[in-house]
Design a protein around this motif. Structure first.
Motif, PDB file in Angstrom:
ATOM      1  N   LYS A 207     -16.801 155.581  52.131  1.00 13.34           N
ATOM      2  CA  LYS A 207     -16.440 154.270  51.585  1.00 13.34           C
ATOM      3  C   LYS A 207     -15.738 153.412  52.632  1.00 13.34           C
ATOM      4  O   LYS A 207     -16.017 152.207  52.767  1.00 13.34           O
ATOM      5  CB  LYS A 207     -15.539 154.456  50.352  1.00 13.34           C
ATOM      6  N   ALA A 208     -14.818 154.038  53.377  1.00 15.40           N
ATOM      7  CA  ALA A 208     -14.082 153.301  54.418  1.00 15.40           C
ATOM      8  C   ALA A 208     -15.020 152.818  55.518  1.00 15.40           C
ATOM      9  O   ALA A 208     -14.918 151.681  55.995  1.00 15.40           O
ATOM     10  CB  ALA A 208     -12.989 154.193  55.007  1.00 15.40           C
ATOM     11  N   ILE A 209     -15.970 153.662  55.920  1.00 15.85           N
ATOM     12  CA  ILE A 209     -16.912 153.292  56.972  1.00 15.85           C
ATOM     13  C   ILE A 209     -17.830 152.164  56.515  1.00 15.85           C
ATOM     14  O   ILE A 209     -18.095 151.212  57.255  1.00 15.85           O
ATOM     15  CB  ILE A 209     -17.731 154.528  57.413  1.00 15.85           C
ATOM     16  N   ILE A 210     -18.318 152.257  55.292  1.00 14.99           N
ATOM     17  CA  ILE A 210     -19.187 151.197  54.762  1.00 14.99           C
ATOM     18  C   ILE A 210     -18.454 149.860  54.732  1.00 14.99           C
ATOM     19  O   ILE A 210     -19.032 148.815  55.077  1.00 14.99           O
ATOM     20  CB  ILE A 210     -19.694 151.589  53.356  1.00 14.99           C
ATOM     21  N   LYS A 211     -17.194 149.879  54.359  1.00 14.11           N
ATOM     22  CA  LYS A 211     -16.415 148.627  54.323  1.00 14.11           C
ATOM     23  C   LYS A 211     -16.268 148.032  55.725  1.00 14.11           C
ATOM     24  O   LYS A 211     -16.452 146.820  55.920  1.00 14.11           O
ATOM     25  CB  LYS A 211     -15.034 148.868  53.726  1.00 14.11           C
ATOM     26  N   ILE A 212     -15.965 148.879  56.703  1.00 12.91           N
ATOM     27  CA  ILE A 212     -15.808 148.397  58.085  1.00 12.91           C
ATOM     28  C   ILE A 212     -17.106 147.773  58.583  1.00 12.91           C
ATOM     29  O   ILE A 212     -17.121 146.666  59.138  1.00 12.91           O
ATOM     30  CB  ILE A 212     -15.368 149.545  59.013  1.00 12.91           C
ATOM     31  N   LEU A 213     -18.219 148.465  58.361  1.00 11.82           N
ATOM     32  CA  LEU A 213     -19.511 147.969  58.851  1.00 11.82           C
ATOM     33  C   LEU A 213     -19.956 146.718  58.095  1.00 11.82           C
ATOM     34  O   LEU A 213     -20.580 145.829  58.678  1.00 11.82           O
ATOM     35  CB  LEU A 213     -20.567 149.072  58.723  1.00 11.82           C
ATOM     36  N   THR A 214     -19.622 146.637  56.811  1.00 12.63           N
ATOM     37  CA  THR A 214     -19.936 145.434  56.035  1.00 12.63           C
ATOM     38  C   THR A 214     -19.135 144.245  56.557  1.00 12.63           C
ATOM     39  O   THR A 214     -19.674 143.143  56.727  1.00 12.63           O
ATOM     40  CB  THR A 214     -19.640 145.663  54.540  1.00 12.63           C
ATOM     41  N   ASP A 215     -17.850 144.481  56.827  1.00 10.29           N
ATOM     42  CA  ASP A 215     -16.998 143.406  57.361  1.00 10.29           C
ATOM     43  C   ASP A 215     -17.498 142.927  58.723  1.00 10.29           C
ATOM     44  O   ASP A 215     -17.328 141.755  59.074  1.00 10.29           O
ATOM     45  CB  ASP A 215     -15.555 143.897  57.501  1.00 10.29           C
ATOM     46  N   GLN A 216     -18.110 143.844  59.488  1.00 10.26           N
ATOM     47  CA  GLN A 216     -18.622 143.490  60.823  1.00 10.26           C
ATOM     48  C   GLN A 216     -20.065 142.992  60.780  1.00 10.26           C
ATOM     49  O   GLN A 216     -20.648 142.706  61.824  1.00 10.26           O
ATOM     50  CB  GLN A 216     -18.528 144.710  61.746  1.00 10.26           C
ATOM     51  N   ASP A 217     -20.624 142.924  59.564  1.00  6.75           N
ATOM     52  CA  ASP A 217     -22.004 142.465  59.374  1.00  6.75           C
ATOM     53  C   ASP A 217     -22.996 143.312  60.180  1.00  6.75           C
ATOM     54  O   ASP A 217     -23.905 142.793  60.823  1.00  6.75           O
ATOM     55  CB  ASP A 217     -22.128 140.986  59.777  1.00  6.75           C
TER      56      ASP A 217
END
Length: 228
Positions: A207-217
């Motif tokens: 979940k944490a990784i998905i959020k980081i990558l989503t924030d970075q587009d």
């Protein structure tokens, strides 16, 4: 990278190999980016490394069968034992490089160093290192076999620790290294390895990784995580 740093790093590896401990430890940290060029054979992998630290992970339980006095082993190279902080963490300092040992932190954790009488040093326990220890590759460097985390494991680990960094400069460095490596894997290696390793991680990490990558587009990497 300065040739002097590389030559010293190589000599440390040679001495660890001759002493019989290189097979029982894993080279982690930014030096991996330099040596991954041996893994990505046949393609140009441009590492970006500016670090003095050579970090070695000791998987638990330690497997060293022969006792080695590492401070004595590196003394004539100019490495000097240095105690860090009130807890007494011990590392080996040199004008060009720093050699440090780490172990996975388990359970509730502790501020105390983990004694490693097998090598005459202690190690700092850190979270998330078990993930690196379980996903290891071997490369050949100067006729030695050196263990490194799989590039995908290295990158996913960097994304996890990125979100826990206090210093923004280190957090940005973690993020840049992770994204650079994952894009390179997507381009030149096997994208399905990203999916398979990601699926072994706890849900909270995912979940944490998905959020980081989503924030970075980072859509391409997100697609690889879920196997698209």
């Amino acid at each position: 990278m300065e040739k002097k740093k590389y030559d010293i790093c190589l000599e440390v590896l040679r001495r660890f190999s001759a002493a019989g401990i290189l097979n029982d430890i894993v080279l982690i940290g930014s030096w991996c980016l330099y040596f991954y060029k041996e893994y990505f054979t046949g393609v140009y992998f441009p590492p970006s490394i500016r670090t003095r630290d050579i970090d070695f992970l000791v998987p638990l339980p330690p497997k060293m069968k022969k006792k080695t006095d590492v401070p004595a082993l590196l003394k004539d190279m100019g490495f000097i034992p240095e105690f860090m902080g009130p807890e007494g963490y011990l590392r080996l300092g040199h004008p060009e490089l720093i050699v440090e040992f780490l172990v996975p932190e388990r359970g509730k954790g502790s501020n105390k160093p983990f004694d490693l009488p097998q090598i005459g040093l202690n190690a700092q326990p850190l979270r998330y290192l078990d993930f690196l220890a379980k996903n290891v590759i071997e490369i050949h460097v100067d006729r030695m076999r050196v263990k490194l985390p799989h590039p995908v494991a290295f990158a996913l680990h960097k994304l996890i620790v990125h979100g826990r960094r206090i210093k923004q400069e280190k957090a940005r460095k973690d993020l840049d290294q992770a994204l650079q490596l994952l894009h390179f894997v997507l381009k030149h290696d096997r994208p399905e390895k990203i999916t398979s390793l990601f699926n072994t991680m706890p849900k909270s990490w995912q979940k944490a990784i998905i959020k980081i990558l989503t924030d970075q587009d980072e859509g391409a990497i997100l697609d690889a995580l879920v196997g698209h």
